[in-house]
Design a protein around this motif. Structure first.
Motif, mmCIF file in Angstrom:
data_model
loop_
_atom_site.group_PDB
_atom_site.id
_atom_site.type_symbol
_atom_site.label_atom_id
_atom_site.label_comp_id
_atom_site.label_asym_id
_atom_site.label_seq_id
_atom_site.Cartn_x
_atom_site.Cartn_y
_atom_site.Cartn_z
ATOM 1 N N PRO A 1 29.478 2.683 -8.856
ATOM 2 C CA PRO A 1 28.974 4.029 -8.572
ATOM 3 C C PRO A 1 27.721 3.955 -7.688
ATOM 4 C CG PRO A 1 28.324 3.365 -10.780
ATOM 5 C CD PRO A 1 29.181 2.263 -10.217
ATOM 6 N N LEU A 2 27.853 4.369 -6.435
ATOM 7 C CA LEU A 2 26.728 4.317 -5.499
ATOM 8 C C LEU A 2 26.409 5.727 -5.011
ATOM 9 C CD1 LEU A 2 27.802 1.308 -3.242
ATOM 10 C CD2 LEU A 2 26.260 1.265 -5.206
ATOM 11 N N ASP A 3 25.127 5.990 -4.838
ATOM 12 C CA ASP A 3 24.750 7.262 -4.228
ATOM 13 C C ASP A 3 24.871 7.140 -2.710
ATOM 14 O OD1 ASP A 3 22.430 5.926 -3.301
ATOM 15 O OD2 ASP A 3 21.252 6.616 -5.013
ATOM 16 N N ARG A 4 24.651 8.236 -2.012
ATOM 17 C CA ARG A 4 24.824 8.263 -0.556
ATOM 18 C C ARG A 4 23.912 7.260 0.148
ATOM 19 N NH1 ARG A 4 22.328 10.477 3.539
ATOM 20 N NH2 ARG A 4 20.909 11.702 2.262
ATOM 21 N N GLU A 5 22.654 7.184 -0.279
ATOM 22 C CA GLU A 5 21.714 6.250 0.353
ATOM 23 C C GLU A 5 22.158 4.800 0.171
ATOM 24 O OE1 GLU A 5 17.700 6.866 -0.876
ATOM 25 O OE2 GLU A 5 17.727 8.987 -0.367
ATOM 26 N N ALA A 6 22.648 4.481 -1.014
ATOM 27 C CA ALA A 6 23.103 3.112 -1.267
ATOM 28 C C ALA A 6 24.349 2.797 -0.447
ATOM 29 C CB ALA A 6 23.380 2.915 -2.754
ATOM 30 N N GLU A 7 25.254 3.769 -0.300
ATOM 31 C CA GLU A 7 26.447 3.546 0.532
ATOM 32 C C GLU A 7 26.061 3.323 1.989
ATOM 33 O OE1 GLU A 7 29.646 6.262 0.128
ATOM 34 O OE2 GLU A 7 29.982 5.729 -1.972
ATOM 35 N N GLU A 8 25.073 4.072 2.470
ATOM 36 C CA GLU A 8 24.604 3.867 3.846
ATOM 37 C C GLU A 8 23.963 2.489 3.996
ATOM 38 O OE1 GLU A 8 22.068 7.214 4.533
ATOM 39 O OE2 GLU A 8 23.763 8.609 4.751
ATOM 40 N N ALA A 9 23.173 2.081 2.997
ATOM 41 C CA ALA A 9 22.542 0.752 3.030
ATOM 42 C C ALA A 9 23.611 -0.338 3.026
ATOM 43 C CB ALA A 9 21.597 0.584 1.836
ATOM 44 N N LEU A 10 24.666 -0.147 2.235
ATOM 45 C CA LEU A 10 25.763 -1.113 2.192
ATOM 46 C C LEU A 10 26.419 -1.259 3.561
ATOM 47 C CD1 LEU A 10 27.645 -2.983 0.580
ATOM 48 C CD2 LEU A 10 28.972 -0.940 -0.027
ATOM 49 N N GLY A 11 26.646 -0.142 4.241
ATOM 50 C CA GLY A 11 27.225 -0.196 5.584
ATOM 51 C C GLY A 11 26.320 -0.927 6.567
ATOM 52 N N ARG A 12 25.021 -0.666 6.483
ATOM 53 C CA ARG A 12 24.081 -1.371 7.373
ATOM 54 C C ARG A 12 24.058 -2.865 7.065
ATOM 55 N NH1 ARG A 12 21.069 3.383 6.334
ATOM 56 N NH2 ARG A 12 19.842 2.301 4.743
ATOM 57 N N LEU A 13 24.143 -3.214 5.785
ATOM 58 C CA LEU A 13 24.163 -4.635 5.415
ATOM 59 C C LEU A 13 25.416 -5.317 5.948
ATOM 60 C CD1 LEU A 13 22.824 -4.396 1.773
ATOM 61 C CD2 LEU A 13 21.739 -5.612 3.680
ATOM 62 N N ARG A 14 26.562 -4.653 5.851
ATOM 63 C CA ARG A 14 27.797 -5.239 6.399
ATOM 64 C C ARG A 14 27.641 -5.491 7.894
ATOM 65 N NH1 ARG A 14 31.100 -3.059 9.590
ATOM 66 N NH2 ARG A 14 30.855 -0.969 8.783
ATOM 67 N N ARG A 15 27.117 -4.515 8.607
ATOM 68 C CA ARG A 15 26.935 -4.687 10.055
ATOM 69 C C ARG A 15 25.940 -5.805 10.358
ATOM 70 N NH1 ARG A 15 27.506 0.777 9.371
ATOM 71 N NH2 ARG A 15 25.281 1.229 9.464
ATOM 72 N N ALA A 16 24.897 -5.934 9.540
ATOM 73 C CA ALA A 16 23.910 -7.006 9.744
ATOM 74 C C ALA A 16 24.543 -8.375 9.515
ATOM 75 C CB ALA A 16 22.714 -6.804 8.810
ATOM 76 N N VAL A 17 25.379 -8.483 8.494
ATOM 77 C CA VAL A 17 26.071 -9.754 8.233
ATOM 78 C C VAL A 17 26.992 -10.092 9.400
ATOM 79 C CG1 VAL A 17 27.804 -10.890 6.771
ATOM 80 C CG2 VAL A 17 25.897 -9.659 5.728
ATOM 81 N N GLU A 18 27.711 -9.096 9.898
ATOM 82 C CA GLU A 18 28.596 -9.352 11.040
ATOM 83 C C GLU A 18 27.805 -9.782 12.273
ATOM 84 O OE1 GLU A 18 30.746 -5.656 11.144
ATOM 85 O OE2 GLU A 18 32.330 -6.446 9.858
ATOM 86 N N ARG A 19 26.643 -9.171 12.502
ATOM 87 C CA ARG A 19 25.792 -9.590 13.642
ATOM 88 C C ARG A 19 25.348 -11.035 13.459
ATOM 89 N NH1 ARG A 19 23.849 -4.389 13.299
ATOM 90 N NH2 ARG A 19 22.113 -4.996 11.982
ATOM 91 N N GLU A 20 24.977 -11.397 12.221
ATOM 92 C CA GLU A 20 24.564 -12.777 11.946
ATOM 93 C C GLU A 20 25.713 -13.755 12.187
ATOM 94 O OE1 GLU A 20 21.789 -14.558 10.385
ATOM 95 O OE2 GLU A 20 20.600 -12.889 11.120
ATOM 96 N N GLN A 21 26.927 -13.377 11.759
ATOM 97 C CA GLN A 21 28.070 -14.276 11.875
ATOM 98 C C GLN A 21 28.573 -14.401 13.305
ATOM 99 O OE1 GLN A 21 30.885 -12.630 9.058
ATOM 100 N NE2 GLN A 21 30.194 -14.001 7.446
ATOM 101 N N TYR A 22 28.600 -13.294 14.033
ATOM 102 C CA TYR A 22 29.274 -13.288 15.333
ATOM 103 C C TYR A 22 28.335 -13.056 16.510
ATOM 104 C CZ TYR A 22 33.142 -12.699 12.110
ATOM 105 O OH TYR A 22 34.011 -12.855 11.079
ATOM 106 N N GLY A 23 27.071 -12.800 16.243
ATOM 107 C CA GLY A 23 26.140 -12.497 17.321
ATOM 108 C C GLY A 23 25.500 -13.742 17.910
ATOM 109 N N VAL A 24 24.531 -13.488 18.742
ATOM 110 C CA VAL A 24 23.772 -14.549 19.395
ATOM 111 C C VAL A 24 22.962 -15.307 18.340
ATOM 112 C CG1 VAL A 24 21.960 -14.994 21.099
ATOM 113 C CG2 VAL A 24 23.585 -13.127 21.452
ATOM 114 N N PRO A 25 22.979 -16.640 18.368
ATOM 115 C CA PRO A 25 22.165 -17.396 17.409
ATOM 116 C C PRO A 25 20.696 -16.980 17.493
ATOM 117 C CG PRO A 25 23.649 -18.865 18.584
ATOM 118 C CD PRO A 25 23.748 -17.512 19.251
#
Length: 103
Positions: free
Chosen positions: A23-47
């Protein structure tokens, strides 16, 4: 908090599972989305492409998400998750030459 991740899961799969199972509130769901994008940037972005400001934002989002997850759990479940995580209970079985179990 007992959200399972399997070997073949992508970060997107894990994000969806967390949204579906906790059970996540709206702010936590938005934070989760930003974290996913940050992980993807770390994995696939410029070192070394993440600067100190981005790392501070990641830390803030992670704290927000963990706070929301803790708020949705009973006190006993919070303590178990914090002090006795599933990773401590799971042991991989692997056969050694002597046939003993390896942690």
């Amino acid at each position: 908090h007992r959200v399972q991740r399997s070997q073949g899961d992508t970060v997107h799969d894990l994000e969806r599972r967390v949204r579906d199972e906790l059970p996540l509130d709206r702010e936590a769901e938005e934070a989760l989305g930003r974290l996913r994008r940050a992980v993807e940037r770390e994995q696939y972005g410029v070192p070394d492409g993440v600067d100190a400001d981005a790392r501070a934002a990641i830390e803030s989002d992670l704290r927000r998400l963990l706070t929301a997850i803790d708020a949705g759990e009973e006190r006993g479940a919070r303590y178990r998750a914090r002090f006795l995580p599933v990773s401590l209970l799971r042991r991989r079985r692997s056969t050694t030459a002597a046939g003993a179990f390896a942690p």
